[in-house]
Design a protein around this motif. Structure first.
Motif, PDB file in Angstrom:
ATOM      1  N   ASP A 101      35.233  82.905   3.616  1.00  0.00           N
ATOM      2  CA  ASP A 101      34.665  84.226   3.882  1.00  0.00           C
ATOM      3  C   ASP A 101      34.018  84.289   5.263  1.00  0.00           C
ATOM      4  OD1 ASP A 101      33.541  84.894   0.469  1.00  0.00           O
ATOM      5  OD2 ASP A 101      35.495  85.167   1.442  1.00  0.00           O
ATOM      6  N   SER A 102      33.460  83.177   5.704  1.00  0.00           N
ATOM      7  CA  SER A 102      32.730  83.157   6.967  1.00  0.00           C
ATOM      8  C   SER A 102      33.627  83.371   8.181  1.00  0.00           C
ATOM      9  CB  SER A 102      31.980  81.837   7.114  1.00  0.00           C
ATOM     10  OG  SER A 102      32.879  80.744   7.069  1.00  0.00           O
ATOM     11  N   VAL A 103      34.934  83.165   8.035  1.00  0.00           N
ATOM     12  CA  VAL A 103      35.839  83.306   9.176  1.00  0.00           C
ATOM     13  C   VAL A 103      36.889  84.385   8.973  1.00  0.00           C
ATOM     14  CG1 VAL A 103      35.520  80.866   9.675  1.00  0.00           C
ATOM     15  CG2 VAL A 103      37.561  81.599   8.433  1.00  0.00           C
ATOM     16  N   LYS A 104      36.927  84.966   7.794  1.00  0.00           N
ATOM     17  CA  LYS A 104      37.941  85.979   7.472  1.00  0.00           C
ATOM     18  C   LYS A 104      37.847  87.154   8.441  1.00  0.00           C
ATOM     19  CE  LYS A 104      38.517  86.103   3.157  1.00  0.00           C
ATOM     20  NZ  LYS A 104      38.335  86.350   1.709  1.00  0.00           N
ATOM     21  N   GLY A 105      38.984  87.547   8.986  1.00  0.00           N
ATOM     22  CA  GLY A 105      39.022  88.636   9.942  1.00  0.00           C
ATOM     23  C   GLY A 105      38.816  88.201  11.383  1.00  0.00           C
ATOM     24  N   ARG A 106      38.384  86.957  11.585  1.00  0.00           N
ATOM     25  CA  ARG A 106      38.168  86.448  12.952  1.00  0.00           C
ATOM     26  C   ARG A 106      39.130  85.310  13.287  1.00  0.00           C
ATOM     27  NH1 ARG A 106      33.538  83.958  14.199  1.00  0.00           N
ATOM     28  NH2 ARG A 106      33.146  83.206  12.086  1.00  0.00           N
ATOM     29  N   PHE A 107      39.458  84.493  12.293  1.00  0.00           N
ATOM     30  CA  PHE A 107      40.339  83.347  12.512  1.00  0.00           C
ATOM     31  C   PHE A 107      41.700  83.607  11.875  1.00  0.00           C
ATOM     32  CE2 PHE A 107      36.895  79.761  12.769  1.00  0.00           C
ATOM     33  CZ  PHE A 107      36.214  80.503  13.730  1.00  0.00           C
ATOM     34  N   THR A 108      42.738  83.044  12.489  1.00  0.00           N
ATOM     35  CA  THR A 108      44.086  83.145  11.943  1.00  0.00           C
ATOM     36  C   THR A 108      44.760  81.782  11.987  1.00  0.00           C
ATOM     37  OG1 THR A 108      44.296  85.434  12.726  1.00  0.00           O
ATOM     38  CG2 THR A 108      46.317  84.274  12.112  1.00  0.00           C
ATOM     39  N   ILE A 109      45.212  81.320  10.828  1.00  0.00           N
ATOM     40  CA  ILE A 109      45.957  80.070  10.763  1.00  0.00           C
ATOM     41  C   ILE A 109      47.449  80.401  10.765  1.00  0.00           C
ATOM     42  CG2 ILE A 109      45.909  79.993   8.226  1.00  0.00           C
ATOM     43  CD1 ILE A 109      45.709  76.926   8.449  1.00  0.00           C
ATOM     44  N   SER A 110      48.220  79.593  11.468  1.00  0.00           N
ATOM     45  CA  SER A 110      49.661  79.808  11.528  1.00  0.00           C
ATOM     46  C   SER A 110      50.347  78.452  11.697  1.00  0.00           C
ATOM     47  CB  SER A 110      50.029  80.734  12.685  1.00  0.00           C
ATOM     48  OG  SER A 110      49.646  80.176  13.930  1.00  0.00           O
ATOM     49  N   ARG A 111      51.653  78.460  11.481  1.00  0.00           N
ATOM     50  CA  ARG A 111      52.394  77.213  11.663  1.00  0.00           C
ATOM     51  C   ARG A 111      53.773  77.528  12.231  1.00  0.00           C
ATOM     52  NH1 ARG A 111      52.321  74.385   6.136  1.00  0.00           N
ATOM     53  NH2 ARG A 111      53.433  72.762   7.300  1.00  0.00           N
ATOM     54  N   ASP A 112      54.277  76.586  13.011  1.00  0.00           N
ATOM     55  CA  ASP A 112      55.624  76.651  13.546  1.00  0.00           C
ATOM     56  C   ASP A 112      56.297  75.353  13.141  1.00  0.00           C
ATOM     57  OD1 ASP A 112      57.972  76.640  15.031  1.00  0.00           O
ATOM     58  OD2 ASP A 112      57.065  77.640  16.738  1.00  0.00           O
ATOM     59  N   ASN A 113      57.009  75.401  12.047  1.00  0.00           N
ATOM     60  CA  ASN A 113      57.606  74.165  11.526  1.00  0.00           C
ATOM     61  C   ASN A 113      58.672  73.607  12.474  1.00  0.00           C
ATOM     62  OD1 ASN A 113      56.000  74.094   9.230  1.00  0.00           O
ATOM     63  ND2 ASN A 113      57.448  75.291   8.010  1.00  0.00           N
ATOM     64  N   ALA A 114      59.304  74.463  13.231  1.00  0.00           N
ATOM     65  CA  ALA A 114      60.304  73.989  14.187  1.00  0.00           C
ATOM     66  C   ALA A 114      59.656  73.163  15.302  1.00  0.00           C
ATOM     67  CB  ALA A 114      61.056  75.166  14.785  1.00  0.00           C
ATOM     68  N   LYS A 115      58.414  73.510  15.639  1.00  0.00           N
ATOM     69  CA  LYS A 115      57.689  72.775  16.678  1.00  0.00           C
ATOM     70  C   LYS A 115      56.722  71.755  16.082  1.00  0.00           C
ATOM     71  CE  LYS A 115      57.953  76.492  20.101  1.00  0.00           C
ATOM     72  NZ  LYS A 115      57.176  77.410  20.997  1.00  0.00           N
ATOM     73  N   ASN A 116      56.716  71.678  14.748  1.00  0.00           N
ATOM     74  CA  ASN A 116      55.844  70.704  14.066  1.00  0.00           C
ATOM     75  C   ASN A 116      54.375  70.888  14.429  1.00  0.00           C
ATOM     76  OD1 ASN A 116      56.238  68.709  12.072  1.00  0.00           O
ATOM     77  ND2 ASN A 116      55.754  67.086  13.535  1.00  0.00           N
ATOM     78  N   THR A 117      53.953  72.143  14.426  1.00  0.00           N
ATOM     79  CA  THR A 117      52.605  72.473  14.882  1.00  0.00           C
ATOM     80  C   THR A 117      51.938  73.460  13.932  1.00  0.00           C
ATOM     81  OG1 THR A 117      53.242  72.144  17.190  1.00  0.00           O
ATOM     82  CG2 THR A 117      51.267  73.446  16.780  1.00  0.00           C
ATOM     83  N   VAL A 118      50.649  73.263  13.731  1.00  0.00           N
ATOM     84  CA  VAL A 118      49.807  74.206  13.011  1.00  0.00           C
ATOM     85  C   VAL A 118      48.694  74.631  13.954  1.00  0.00           C
ATOM     86  CG1 VAL A 118      48.265  74.551  11.058  1.00  0.00           C
ATOM     87  CG2 VAL A 118      50.330  73.180  10.788  1.00  0.00           C
ATOM     88  N   SER A 119      48.372  75.903  13.961  1.00  0.00           N
ATOM     89  CA  SER A 119      47.386  76.424  14.897  1.00  0.00           C
ATOM     90  C   SER A 119      46.287  77.179  14.180  1.00  0.00           C
ATOM     91  CB  SER A 119      48.059  77.360  15.908  1.00  0.00           C
ATOM     92  OG  SER A 119      49.050  76.673  16.649  1.00  0.00           O
ATOM     93  N   LEU A 120      45.147  77.262  14.833  1.00  0.00           N
ATOM     94  CA  LEU A 120      44.031  78.068  14.353  1.00  0.00           C
ATOM     95  C   LEU A 120      43.544  78.902  15.535  1.00  0.00           C
ATOM     96  CD1 LEU A 120      42.178  78.629  11.887  1.00  0.00           C
ATOM     97  CD2 LEU A 120      40.556  77.022  12.917  1.00  0.00           C
ATOM     98  N   GLN A 121      43.825  80.186  15.488  1.00  0.00           N
ATOM     99  CA  GLN A 121      43.347  81.106  16.512  1.00  0.00           C
ATOM    100  C   GLN A 121      41.974  81.596  16.094  1.00  0.00           C
ATOM    101  OE1 GLN A 121      44.751  82.122  19.511  1.00  0.00           O
ATOM    102  NE2 GLN A 121      42.795  83.151  19.818  1.00  0.00           N
ATOM    103  N   MET A 122      40.989  81.385  16.966  1.00  0.00           N
ATOM    104  CA  MET A 122      39.611  81.734  16.644  1.00  0.00           C
ATOM    105  C   MET A 122      39.133  82.790  17.619  1.00  0.00           C
ATOM    106  SD  MET A 122      38.101  77.947  15.789  1.00  0.00           S
ATOM    107  CE  MET A 122      38.159  77.422  17.498  1.00  0.00           C
TER     108      MET A 122
END
Length: 124
Positions: free
Chosen positions: A62-83
């Protein structure tokens, strides 16, 4: 064994943005549910966000909802957190984690592999 490496941490002013990335060696991340946790000085490690294997399902604290976004690119073998809209209380070491379970958990014990962490500092 999965070796996770985080990057992208740093110092930012309140209201600013950072993007964290997590990559893996020896294993493909598409096999795992992925999560981000954080630990502030003197506090327990806490859940931030998780994403399922396909990237179609996400869940946030709840503390980060609406501000942070988690995503992944399996082709690039990467997971990201946009803050975005960072606050001083977001200051912590941020950890990437991988889970072999079939569900996207929010507990420390749901995850099997952890990175070394990357420091995020938000100044007021």
């Amino acid at each position: 064994q999965v070796q996770l490496v985080e990057s992208g941490g740093g110092l930012v002013q309140a209201g600013g943005s950072l993007r964290l990335s997590c990559t893996a060696s020896r294993r493909t991340l598409s096999s795992y549910v992925m999560g981000w946790f954080r630990q502030a000085p003197g506090k327990e490690r806490e859940f931030v966000a998780t994403i399922n294997r396909s990237g179609g399902g996400t869940y946030y604290a709840d503390s980060v909802k609406g501000r942070f976004t988690i995503s992944r690119d399996n082709a690039k073998n990467t997971v990201s957190l946009q803050m975005n809209s960072l606050k001083p209380e977001d200051t912590a070491v941020y950890y990437c984690a991988a889970s072999t379970r079939y569900y996207s958990g929010s507990y420390y014990s749901d995850y099997d592999y952890w990175g070394q962490g990357t420091q995020v500092t938000v100044s007021s």
